[in-house]
Design an enzyme around this catalytic site. Structure first.
Site, PDB file in Angstrom:
ATOM      1  N   CYS A  91      27.664  39.747  47.421  1.00 37.05           N
ATOM      2  CA  CYS A  91      26.222  39.734  47.699  1.00 37.05           C
ATOM      3  C   CYS A  91      25.779  38.493  48.470  1.00 37.05           C
ATOM      4  CB  CYS A  91      25.442  39.854  46.401  1.00 37.05           C
ATOM      5  SG  CYS A  91      25.862  41.359  45.527  1.00 37.05           S
ATOM      6  N   HIS A 125      18.305  38.257  48.020  1.00 35.71           N
ATOM      7  CA  HIS A 125      19.247  39.383  47.970  1.00 35.71           C
ATOM      8  C   HIS A 125      18.659  40.434  47.036  1.00 35.71           C
ATOM      9  CE1 HIS A 125      22.507  41.950  46.979  1.00 35.71           C
ATOM     10  NE2 HIS A 125      22.698  41.417  45.788  1.00 35.71           N
ATOM     11  N   ASN A 127      20.774  48.287  45.978  1.00 32.56           N
ATOM     12  CA  ASN A 127      21.477  47.035  46.266  1.00 32.56           C
ATOM     13  C   ASN A 127      22.578  47.342  47.284  1.00 32.56           C
ATOM     14  OD1 ASN A 127      23.257  44.861  46.236  1.00 32.56           O
ATOM     15  ND2 ASN A 127      23.116  44.525  44.037  1.00 32.56           N
TER      16      ASN A 127
HETATM   17  O1  UT7 Z   1      24.107  42.215  43.269  1.00 34.41           O
HETATM   18  C1  UT7 Z   1      24.924  41.466  42.424  1.00 34.41           C
HETATM   19  C2  UT7 Z   1      24.171  40.942  41.296  1.00 34.41           C
HETATM   20  N1  UT7 Z   1      23.845  42.013  40.379  1.00 34.41           N
HETATM   21  C3  UT7 Z   1      22.866  41.830  39.529  1.00 34.41           C
HETATM   22  O2  UT7 Z   1      22.217  40.814  39.579  1.00 34.41           O
HETATM   23  C4  UT7 Z   1      22.617  42.865  38.476  1.00 34.41           C
HETATM   24  C5  UT7 Z   1      22.241  42.216  37.184  1.00 34.41           C
HETATM   25  N2  UT7 Z   1      22.070  43.131  36.066  1.00 34.41           N
HETATM   26  C6  UT7 Z   1      21.109  44.068  36.009  1.00 34.41           C
HETATM   27  O3  UT7 Z   1      20.402  44.258  36.957  1.00 34.41           O
HETATM   28  C7  UT7 Z   1      20.920  44.844  34.727  1.00 34.41           C
HETATM   29  O4  UT7 Z   1      21.756  44.286  33.742  1.00 34.41           O
HETATM   30  C8  UT7 Z   1      21.231  46.344  34.882  1.00 34.41           C
HETATM   31  C9  UT7 Z   1      20.136  47.018  35.698  1.00 34.41           C
HETATM   32  C10 UT7 Z   1      22.576  46.567  35.519  1.00 34.41           C
HETATM   33  C11 UT7 Z   1      21.263  47.034  33.521  1.00 34.41           C
HETATM   34  O5  UT7 Z   1      20.052  46.827  32.836  1.00 34.41           O
HETATM   35  P1  UT7 Z   1      20.052  46.305  31.348  1.00 34.41           P
HETATM   36  O6  UT7 Z   1      18.655  46.183  30.943  1.00 34.41           O
HETATM   37  O7  UT7 Z   1      20.899  45.069  31.269  1.00 34.41           O
HETATM   38  O8  UT7 Z   1      20.701  47.508  30.564  1.00 34.41           O
HETATM   39  P2  UT7 Z   1      22.028  47.569  29.688  1.00 34.41           P
HETATM   40  O9  UT7 Z   1      23.239  47.524  30.547  1.00 34.41           O
HETATM   41  O10 UT7 Z   1      21.936  46.570  28.583  1.00 34.41           O
HETATM   42  O11 UT7 Z   1      21.922  48.998  29.062  1.00 34.41           O
HETATM   43  C12 UT7 Z   1      20.844  49.349  28.155  1.00 34.41           C
HETATM   44  C13 UT7 Z   1      20.994  50.793  27.738  1.00 34.41           C
HETATM   45  C14 UT7 Z   1      22.373  51.125  27.193  1.00 34.41           C
HETATM   46  O12 UT7 Z   1      22.202  52.058  26.168  1.00 34.41           O
HETATM   47  P3  UT7 Z   1      22.217  51.616  24.632  1.00 34.41           P
HETATM   48  O13 UT7 Z   1      23.534  50.965  24.402  1.00 34.41           O
HETATM   49  O14 UT7 Z   1      21.055  50.678  24.474  1.00 34.41           O
HETATM   50  O15 UT7 Z   1      22.040  52.910  23.905  1.00 34.41           O
HETATM   51  C15 UT7 Z   1      23.067  51.770  28.357  1.00 34.41           C
HETATM   52  O16 UT7 Z   1      24.091  52.657  27.964  1.00 34.41           O
HETATM   53  O17 UT7 Z   1      20.807  51.659  28.879  1.00 34.41           O
HETATM   54  C16 UT7 Z   1      21.935  52.515  29.011  1.00 34.41           C
HETATM   55  N3  UT7 Z   1      22.147  52.777  30.436  1.00 34.41           N
HETATM   56  C17 UT7 Z   1      21.524  53.751  31.103  1.00 34.41           C
HETATM   57  N4  UT7 Z   1      20.642  54.679  30.708  1.00 34.41           N
HETATM   58  C18 UT7 Z   1      20.172  55.536  31.654  1.00 34.41           C
HETATM   59  C19 UT7 Z   1      22.949  52.098  31.295  1.00 34.41           C
HETATM   60  N5  UT7 Z   1      22.842  52.630  32.524  1.00 34.41           N
HETATM   61  C20 UT7 Z   1      21.970  53.659  32.422  1.00 34.41           C
HETATM   62  C21 UT7 Z   1      21.458  54.575  33.363  1.00 34.41           C
HETATM   63  N6  UT7 Z   1      20.561  55.476  32.950  1.00 34.41           N
HETATM   64  N7  UT7 Z   1      21.815  54.540  34.668  1.00 34.41           N
END
Ligand code: UT7
Length: 335
Positions: free
Chosen positions: A114, A262, A292
Site C-alpha cells: 500500500c 491511502h 482498497n
Molecule cells: O491497505 C492495507 C492496510 N489495511 C488496513 O488498514 C485494514 C485494517 N483493518 C480493517 O480495516 C478492519 O479490521 C476490517 C474492515 C478488515 C475488519 O473490520 P473489523 O471491525 O476489524 O472486523 P473483524 O475482523 O473483527 O470481524 C468482526 C466480525 C466477525 O464476526 P464475529 O467473530 O464477531 O462473529 C467476522 O467474522 O465480522 C465478521 N466478518 C464479516 N461479516 C460480514 C468479517 N468479514 C465480514 C464480512 N461480512 N465481509
C-alpha cells in the site's frame, strides 16, 4: 540542485462494477457490514481476458503522459509499483516499456504494497534531484480480484480490495520551493505476516508443493490479514508519518490544503481527519467507489482530486500510506 514535480496524472479502473450486494450473492456478507466497517459501497473487478496489471497501468500511463505534454522520447525511466504482477518474473515495468513503445530506458519494479506509490515517488524524486533523469513515469497498478478468496472463508479480506491503476509523470523542477518537498519512508518487518500472501514463495510453499498437496483447505496463496491489528498500527503510523513530513518542512496542520491518505478503510481516514482536526474539504476519499486498490489507491485518488479541481497551484498536499510489510510513508508536495 533540482526539485521534482508531478506534471501529469492519469488513472484507469475497469468498467465492471461489483457492489456489496453482488458480493452478498456469492459469500456470507452484506452491504450494511461492509459499509459500516469500511465505507466501501462498490469496487471494480476486471473481466478475465480484458485487463491485466500491465494493461491497466498502460491505460493510466497514457493519460498521465498526454497531460504532461512530455513526449515518449523524453521519458528517462519507469518505476512500476505493484503486488499483483502479471508474471512471477519479469515484473510489469518491462511490459509497460514495450506496450508504450518507449526507448530502452530502465524499468524498476517495486513491491511495497500500500505504500508502493509513495516509495516509487521517492525513488523518482531522488533520481531527478541528483540530475540523473529529467522525466520519470511512475505507475501503480493492481489486479487483486483474481487472487482473492471469494468464499465465506475469505470475506474479511476479499470485500475490501479492488482493481485499478494510477500513473504520474515526475519531471525536473528548477524552482526548489515547488514540487516534492520531502518523502519519508518506513518499515517494520516484525509484522510482515500480519498482512501477507505467503505462497507461492521459495521460503514458504512453492507451486509444485501446492499442486502435489492438492489440499482444499490450503489458504497460503490467499491474502491473510489480521484486520484489527493492522487497523491499530495504521492509525498510529499514519499520524506519525504525517507529523514527520510536516515537521521536516516547518509546516503546521493548518497549512495542509489537501491530505490524500491511502484508501485502506474510510474509518482510518476519518480517524486521521478527526485527530488532525481537518475539515471534509481537506481530506480526499474515494474508497467508497473503488475499495482498497493497494499501491494504485493514492494515484487514483490524486488524479480524481485534480480532475475535480481540488488541487490548485501553490497548494500544500500531503500523501500518506500504511500497509503490508508493515511499510508506511508520506510525501509533502507544493503544487
Ligand atoms: O491497505 C492495507 C492496510 N489495511 C488496513 O488498514 C485494514 C485494517 N483493518 C480493517 O480495516 C478492519 O479490521 C476490517 C474492515 C478488515 C475488519 O473490520 P473489523 O471491525 O476489524 O472486523 P473483524 O475482523 O473483527 O470481524 C468482526 C466480525 C466477525 O464476526 P464475529 O467473530 O464477531 O462473529 C467476522 O467474522 O465480522 C465478521 N466478518 C464479516 N461479516 C460480514 C468479517 N468479514 C465480514 C464480512 N461480512 N465481509
Amino acid at each position: 540542485m533540482y526539485h521534482s514535480k508531478i506534471t501529469g496524472l492519469g488513472f484507469y479502473v475497469p468498467d465492471n462494477v461489483v457492489t456489496n450486494d453482488d458480493l452478498a450473492k456469492i459469500m456470507d456478507t452484506n452491504d450494511e457490514w461492509i459499509q459500516e466497517r469500511t465505507g466501501i459501497k462498490e469496487r471494480r473487478h476486471i473481466k478475465r481476458g480484458e485487463d491485466t496489471t500491465t494493461s491497466m497501468g498502460v491505460k493510466a500511463a497514457k493519460i498521465a503522459i498526454e497531460r504532461s505534454g512530455i513526449s515518449n522520447d523524453e521519458i528517462d525511466f519507469i518505476v512500476f509499483a505493484t503486488i499483483s504482477p502479471d508474471f512471477y518474473f519479469p515484473g510489469p515495468g518491462v511490459a509497460l516499456q514495450k506496450e508504450l513503445g518507449l526507448k530502452t530506458i530502465g524499468a524498476l519494479d517495486i513491491r511495497n504494497q500500500c505504500s508502493g506509490f509513495i516509495y516509487a515517488l521517492s525513488i523518482a524524486d531522488q533520481y531527478i534531484k541528483t540530475g540523473m533523469y529529467k522525466n520519470i513515469l511512475v505507475v501503480a497498478s493492481e489486479l487483486q480480484s483474481l487472487g482473492l478468496d471469494m468464499t465465506d472463508r475469505g470475506r474479511g479480506v476479499s470485500v475490501i480490495f479492488g482493481d485499478g491503476a494510477g500513473a504520474a509523470m515526475i519531471s525536473r523542477e528548477e524552482d526548489v520551493t515547488k514540487g516534492i518537498l520531502s518523502t519519508h519512508l518506513h518499515s517494520e518487518g516484525e509484522h510482515a505476516k500480519e498482512l501477507a500472501v505467503l505462497a507461492p514463495g521459495m521460503g514458504g510453499r512453492w507451486v509444485t508443493e501446492i499442486l502435489a498437496d492438492n489440499d482444499p483447505n490450503d489458504e497460503s496463496y490467499f491474502p491473510y490479514m489480521n484486520g484489527q491489528f493492522v487497523f491499530k498500527n495504521a492509525v498510529v503510523r499514519f499520524s506519525e508519518v504525517i507529523n514527520e513530513g510536516l515537521q521536516a518542512n516547518n509546516l503546521q496542520v493548518s497549512d495542509i490544503d489537501l491530505l490524500i491518505p491511502h484508501q485502506a478503510n474510510l474509518r482510518i481516514s476519518q480517524f486521521i481527519q478527526q485527530k488532525f482536526k481537518l475539515t471534509d474539504d481537506q481530506v480526499f476519499n474515494n474508497i467508497q467507489k473503488y475499495g482498497n486498490t493497494t499501491a494504485a489507491s493514492i494515484p487514483i485518488a490524486l488524479t480524481e482530486a485534480w480532475e475535480q479541481g481540488k488541487i490548485k497551484e501553490g497548494d500544500t498536499l500531503v500523501l500518506a500510506a500504511f500497509g503490508s510489510g508493515f511499510t508506511w510513508a508520506s510525501a509533502i508536495i507544493k503544487w
